[in-house]
Design a protein around this motif. Structure first.
Motif, PDB file in Angstrom:
ATOM      1  N   ALA A 112      10.815 -24.521  -8.994  1.00  0.00           N
ATOM      2  CA  ALA A 112      11.404 -25.637  -8.261  1.00  0.00           C
ATOM      3  C   ALA A 112      12.026 -26.662  -9.194  1.00  0.00           C
ATOM      4  O   ALA A 112      11.487 -26.978 -10.256  1.00  0.00           O
ATOM      5  N   VAL A 113      13.152 -27.206  -8.761  1.00  0.00           N
ATOM      6  CA  VAL A 113      13.785 -28.323  -9.450  1.00  0.00           C
ATOM      7  C   VAL A 113      13.182 -29.608  -8.897  1.00  0.00           C
ATOM      8  O   VAL A 113      13.000 -29.753  -7.680  1.00  0.00           O
ATOM      9  N   GLY A 114      12.878 -30.550  -9.772  1.00  0.00           N
ATOM     10  CA  GLY A 114      12.175 -31.754  -9.357  1.00  0.00           C
ATOM     11  C   GLY A 114      12.905 -32.580  -8.326  1.00  0.00           C
ATOM     12  O   GLY A 114      12.281 -33.097  -7.386  1.00  0.00           O
ATOM     13  N   ASP A 115      14.226 -32.731  -8.459  1.00  0.00           N
ATOM     14  CA  ASP A 115      14.928 -33.545  -7.468  1.00  0.00           C
ATOM     15  C   ASP A 115      14.963 -32.855  -6.107  1.00  0.00           C
ATOM     16  O   ASP A 115      15.082 -33.514  -5.072  1.00  0.00           O
ATOM     17  N   TRP A 116      14.866 -31.529  -6.079  1.00  0.00           N
ATOM     18  CA  TRP A 116      14.738 -30.810  -4.810  1.00  0.00           C
ATOM     19  C   TRP A 116      13.384 -31.113  -4.170  1.00  0.00           C
ATOM     20  O   TRP A 116      13.308 -31.310  -2.952  1.00  0.00           O
ATOM     21  N   LEU A 117      12.331 -31.182  -4.976  1.00  0.00           N
ATOM     22  CA  LEU A 117      11.019 -31.537  -4.447  1.00  0.00           C
ATOM     23  C   LEU A 117      11.009 -32.961  -3.923  1.00  0.00           C
ATOM     24  O   LEU A 117      10.328 -33.262  -2.929  1.00  0.00           O
ATOM     25  N   ASP A 118      11.756 -33.853  -4.568  1.00  0.00           N
ATOM     26  CA  ASP A 118      11.861 -35.220  -4.050  1.00  0.00           C
ATOM     27  C   ASP A 118      12.514 -35.228  -2.673  1.00  0.00           C
ATOM     28  O   ASP A 118      12.089 -35.946  -1.768  1.00  0.00           O
ATOM     29  N   ALA A 119      13.568 -34.427  -2.522  1.00  0.00           N
ATOM     30  CA  ALA A 119      14.310 -34.397  -1.257  1.00  0.00           C
ATOM     31  C   ALA A 119      13.605 -33.572  -0.188  1.00  0.00           C
ATOM     32  O   ALA A 119      13.735 -33.855   1.006  1.00  0.00           O
ATOM     33  N   GLN A 120      12.876 -32.526  -0.605  1.00  0.00           N
ATOM     34  CA  GLN A 120      12.235 -31.602   0.337  1.00  0.00           C
ATOM     35  C   GLN A 120      10.755 -31.420  -0.030  1.00  0.00           C
ATOM     36  O   GLN A 120      10.311 -30.315  -0.360  1.00  0.00           O
ATOM     37  N   PRO A 121       9.959 -32.476  -0.012  1.00  0.00           N
ATOM     38  CA  PRO A 121       8.571 -32.364  -0.495  1.00  0.00           C
ATOM     39  C   PRO A 121       7.732 -31.355   0.265  1.00  0.00           C
ATOM     40  O   PRO A 121       6.790 -30.784  -0.289  1.00  0.00           O
ATOM     41  N   GLN A 122       8.066 -31.108   1.540  1.00  0.00           N
ATOM     42  CA  GLN A 122       7.287 -30.162   2.333  1.00  0.00           C
ATOM     43  C   GLN A 122       7.403 -28.735   1.818  1.00  0.00           C
ATOM     44  O   GLN A 122       6.544 -27.891   2.100  1.00  0.00           O
ATOM     45  N   MET A 123       8.449 -28.436   1.033  1.00  0.00           N
ATOM     46  CA  MET A 123       8.653 -27.073   0.561  1.00  0.00           C
ATOM     47  C   MET A 123       7.595 -26.643  -0.450  1.00  0.00           C
ATOM     48  O   MET A 123       7.301 -25.450  -0.564  1.00  0.00           O
ATOM     49  N   ALA A 124       7.008 -27.585  -1.170  1.00  0.00           N
ATOM     50  CA  ALA A 124       5.982 -27.224  -2.153  1.00  0.00           C
ATOM     51  C   ALA A 124       4.793 -26.553  -1.484  1.00  0.00           C
ATOM     52  O   ALA A 124       4.347 -25.472  -1.880  1.00  0.00           O
ATOM     53  N   ARG A 125       4.268 -27.200  -0.422  1.00  0.00           N
ATOM     54  CA  ARG A 125       3.144 -26.601   0.284  1.00  0.00           C
ATOM     55  C   ARG A 125       3.561 -25.328   1.022  1.00  0.00           C
ATOM     56  O   ARG A 125       2.782 -24.382   1.131  1.00  0.00           O
ATOM     57  N   ARG A 126       4.769 -25.313   1.554  1.00  0.00           N
ATOM     58  CA  ARG A 126       5.233 -24.119   2.277  1.00  0.00           C
ATOM     59  C   ARG A 126       5.252 -22.891   1.369  1.00  0.00           C
ATOM     60  O   ARG A 126       4.847 -21.792   1.789  1.00  0.00           O
ATOM     61  N   VAL A 127       5.697 -23.064   0.140  1.00  0.00           N
ATOM     62  CA  VAL A 127       5.728 -21.949  -0.810  1.00  0.00           C
ATOM     63  C   VAL A 127       4.315 -21.445  -1.080  1.00  0.00           C
ATOM     64  O   VAL A 127       4.022 -20.242  -0.990  1.00  0.00           O
ATOM     65  N   LEU A 128       3.398 -22.352  -1.392  1.00  0.00           N
ATOM     66  CA  LEU A 128       2.033 -21.946  -1.718  1.00  0.00           C
ATOM     67  C   LEU A 128       1.302 -21.384  -0.501  1.00  0.00           C
ATOM     68  O   LEU A 128       0.578 -20.395  -0.602  1.00  0.00           O
ATOM     69  N   ASP A 129       1.496 -22.003   0.652  1.00  0.00           N
ATOM     70  CA  ASP A 129       0.813 -21.519   1.848  1.00  0.00           C
ATOM     71  C   ASP A 129       1.302 -20.145   2.271  1.00  0.00           C
ATOM     72  O   ASP A 129       0.610 -19.430   3.010  1.00  0.00           O
ATOM     73  N   GLY A 130       2.493 -19.751   1.827  1.00  0.00           N
ATOM     74  CA  GLY A 130       3.000 -18.409   2.097  1.00  0.00           C
ATOM     75  C   GLY A 130       2.465 -17.361   1.141  1.00  0.00           C
ATOM     76  O   GLY A 130       2.834 -16.188   1.248  1.00  0.00           O
ATOM     77  N   GLY A 131       1.608 -17.766   0.197  1.00  0.00           N
ATOM     78  CA  GLY A 131       1.050 -16.825  -0.763  1.00  0.00           C
ATOM     79  C   GLY A 131       1.909 -16.609  -1.982  1.00  0.00           C
ATOM     80  O   GLY A 131       1.665 -15.696  -2.778  1.00  0.00           O
ATOM     81  N   HIS A 132       2.920 -17.457  -2.170  1.00  0.00           N
ATOM     82  CA  HIS A 132       3.843 -17.339  -3.294  1.00  0.00           C
ATOM     83  C   HIS A 132       3.398 -18.234  -4.453  1.00  0.00           C
ATOM     84  O   HIS A 132       2.452 -19.014  -4.318  1.00  0.00           O
ATOM     85  N   GLU A 133       4.104 -18.106  -5.573  1.00  0.00           N
ATOM     86  CA  GLU A 133       3.849 -18.980  -6.725  1.00  0.00           C
ATOM     87  C   GLU A 133       4.913 -20.049  -6.828  1.00  0.00           C
ATOM     88  O   GLU A 133       6.076 -19.832  -6.466  1.00  0.00           O
ATOM     89  N   LEU A 134       4.525 -21.197  -7.353  1.00  0.00           N
ATOM     90  CA  LEU A 134       5.429 -22.323  -7.517  1.00  0.00           C
ATOM     91  C   LEU A 134       5.377 -22.795  -8.959  1.00  0.00           C
ATOM     92  O   LEU A 134       4.292 -22.999  -9.511  1.00  0.00           O
ATOM     93  N   GLY A 135       6.546 -22.936  -9.583  1.00  0.00           N
ATOM     94  CA  GLY A 135       6.612 -23.361 -10.974  1.00  0.00           C
ATOM     95  C   GLY A 135       7.675 -24.420 -11.195  1.00  0.00           C
ATOM     96  O   GLY A 135       8.243 -24.972 -10.256  1.00  0.00           O
ATOM     97  N   ASN A 136       7.976 -24.682 -12.455  1.00  0.00           N
ATOM     98  CA  ASN A 136       8.783 -25.813 -12.906  1.00  0.00           C
ATOM     99  C   ASN A 136      10.134 -25.327 -13.425  1.00  0.00           C
ATOM    100  O   ASN A 136      10.209 -24.512 -14.339  1.00  0.00           O
ATOM    101  N   HIS A 137      11.219 -25.873 -12.857  1.00  0.00           N
ATOM    102  CA  HIS A 137      12.575 -25.550 -13.307  1.00  0.00           C
ATOM    103  C   HIS A 137      13.327 -26.819 -13.719  1.00  0.00           C
ATOM    104  O   HIS A 137      14.527 -26.921 -13.515  1.00  0.00           O
ATOM    105  N   THR A 138      12.609 -27.751 -14.294  1.00  0.00           N
ATOM    106  CA  THR A 138      13.099 -29.050 -14.788  1.00  0.00           C
ATOM    107  C   THR A 138      13.357 -30.028 -13.654  1.00  0.00           C
ATOM    108  O   THR A 138      13.368 -29.658 -12.477  1.00  0.00           O
ATOM    109  N   MET A 139      13.583 -31.257 -14.013  1.00  0.00           N
ATOM    110  CA  MET A 139      13.718 -32.307 -13.020  1.00  0.00           C
ATOM    111  C   MET A 139      15.082 -32.323 -12.350  1.00  0.00           C
ATOM    112  O   MET A 139      15.186 -32.477 -11.133  1.00  0.00           O
ATOM    113  N   ARG A 140      16.154 -32.179 -13.115  1.00  0.00           N
ATOM    114  CA  ARG A 140      17.491 -32.367 -12.553  1.00  0.00           C
ATOM    115  C   ARG A 140      18.416 -31.177 -12.755  1.00  0.00           C
ATOM    116  O   ARG A 140      19.602 -31.267 -12.461  1.00  0.00           O
ATOM    117  N   HIS A 141      17.910 -30.085 -13.303  1.00  0.00           N
ATOM    118  CA  HIS A 141      18.715 -28.891 -13.557  1.00  0.00           C
ATOM    119  C   HIS A 141      19.908 -29.187 -14.452  1.00  0.00           C
ATOM    120  O   HIS A 141      21.043 -28.777 -14.185  1.00  0.00           O
TER     121      HIS A 141
END
Length: 266
Positions: A112-141
């Motif tokens: 995930a890109v950090g500014d995307w998480l700022d705009a779409q914070p619900q996606m972080a839990r959605r990814v993990l709750d789906g059984g997927h992995e979530l990692g770091n792709h920098t703050m602003r790409h």
């Protein structure tokens, strides 16, 4: 619903979702900088979703010793393939893509890109709750490989802060932005920030160039092998439309789409 009909419906849904959207082998920085983001399953049944309590990071198995600092692929003798997605772009298309993956009994890794998480914070839990992995792709790409140490470190740690706040942990994987492999400096900074391994890839789908669904499907299936790590992106309609055929092509070869951790630990 037939496979072809499902692809048609999914392609139409992806196109409509993206119409309203707002405007990681080989060394060196090479991505273009554009914002990144089945057939009824004959694969093994999907594992039940595990909902991690808010604030608690998922418990991950220990990685095997001796992994390289920059990981391009997993074991070639197995049956796993890691589909990794650069997390940015319209949330509706990301949700459609995750739902399609889960219908096929597959799991993926989202960087995930950090500014995307700022705009779409619900996606972080959605990814993990789906059984997927979530990692770091920098703050602003941004082009992290060309940055000075202070700015590059901030790109890594600011995204890590978002992940920690939203999920309770920083994730296991870091992938540099606009780069297939990290420079030595960026790899060292990632280790300092808590990421011992940089996640690269051996198959580049080139989906961020928007070549169309058939080109994405062909590029991935022509190059993929057991143990491959495939680079894909959220936010591109051709990727969403190509996904059912990619998953079906993997299944026909006896391959399974798994998280990067599963790829390396099974």
């Amino acid at each position: 619903m037939t496979f072809l009909h499902r692809r048609t419906v999914l392609r139409a849904a992806a196109g409509g979702a993206l119409a309203g959207a707002a405007g990681a082998g080989v060394s060196g920085c090479h991505e273009d900088g554009t914002p990144p983001h089945a057939q009824p399953s004959r694969s093994p049944a999907a594992k039940p979703r595990v909902s991690v309590p808010p604030g608690a990071p998922p418990v991950l198995p220990r990685l095997p010793a001796g992994l390289p600092a920059q990981i391009e692929h997993g074991p070639r003798q197995g049956h796993g393939v890691a589909l990794t997605f650069h997390g940015r772009g319209d949330a509706k298309s990301a949700l459609a893509l995750l739902s399609e993956v889960e219908r096929a009994g597959a799991r993926v890794t989202v960087l995930a890109v950090g500014d995307w998480l700022d705009a779409q914070p619900q996606m972080a839990r959605r990814v993990l709750d789906g059984g997927h992995e979530l990692g770091n792709h920098t703050m602003r790409h941004l082009s992290i490989c060309s940055m000075g140490a202070k700015a590059a470190y901030a790109e890594i740690t600011e995204c890590a802060d978002r992940l920690r706040r939203l999920t309770g942990g920083i994730g296991r994987w870091f992938r540099p932005s606009r780069a297939r492999r990290a420079t030595d400096q960026v790899a060292q900074l990632a280790r300092k920030a808590g990421y011992p391994h940089v996640l690269s890839y051996d198959v580049d789908s080139l989906d961020f160039t928007d070549p169309g669904a058939e080109a994405v499907r062909r590029t991935v299936l022509n190059a993929v092998r057991p143990g491959s790590v495939v680079s894909l992106h959220f936010g591109h309609p051709g990727t969403v439309a190509a996904l059912p055929a990619i998953l079906d092509g993997l299944h026909r070869r006896g391959l399974r789409a798994v998280t990067t951790t599963e790829l390396l630990t099974r």
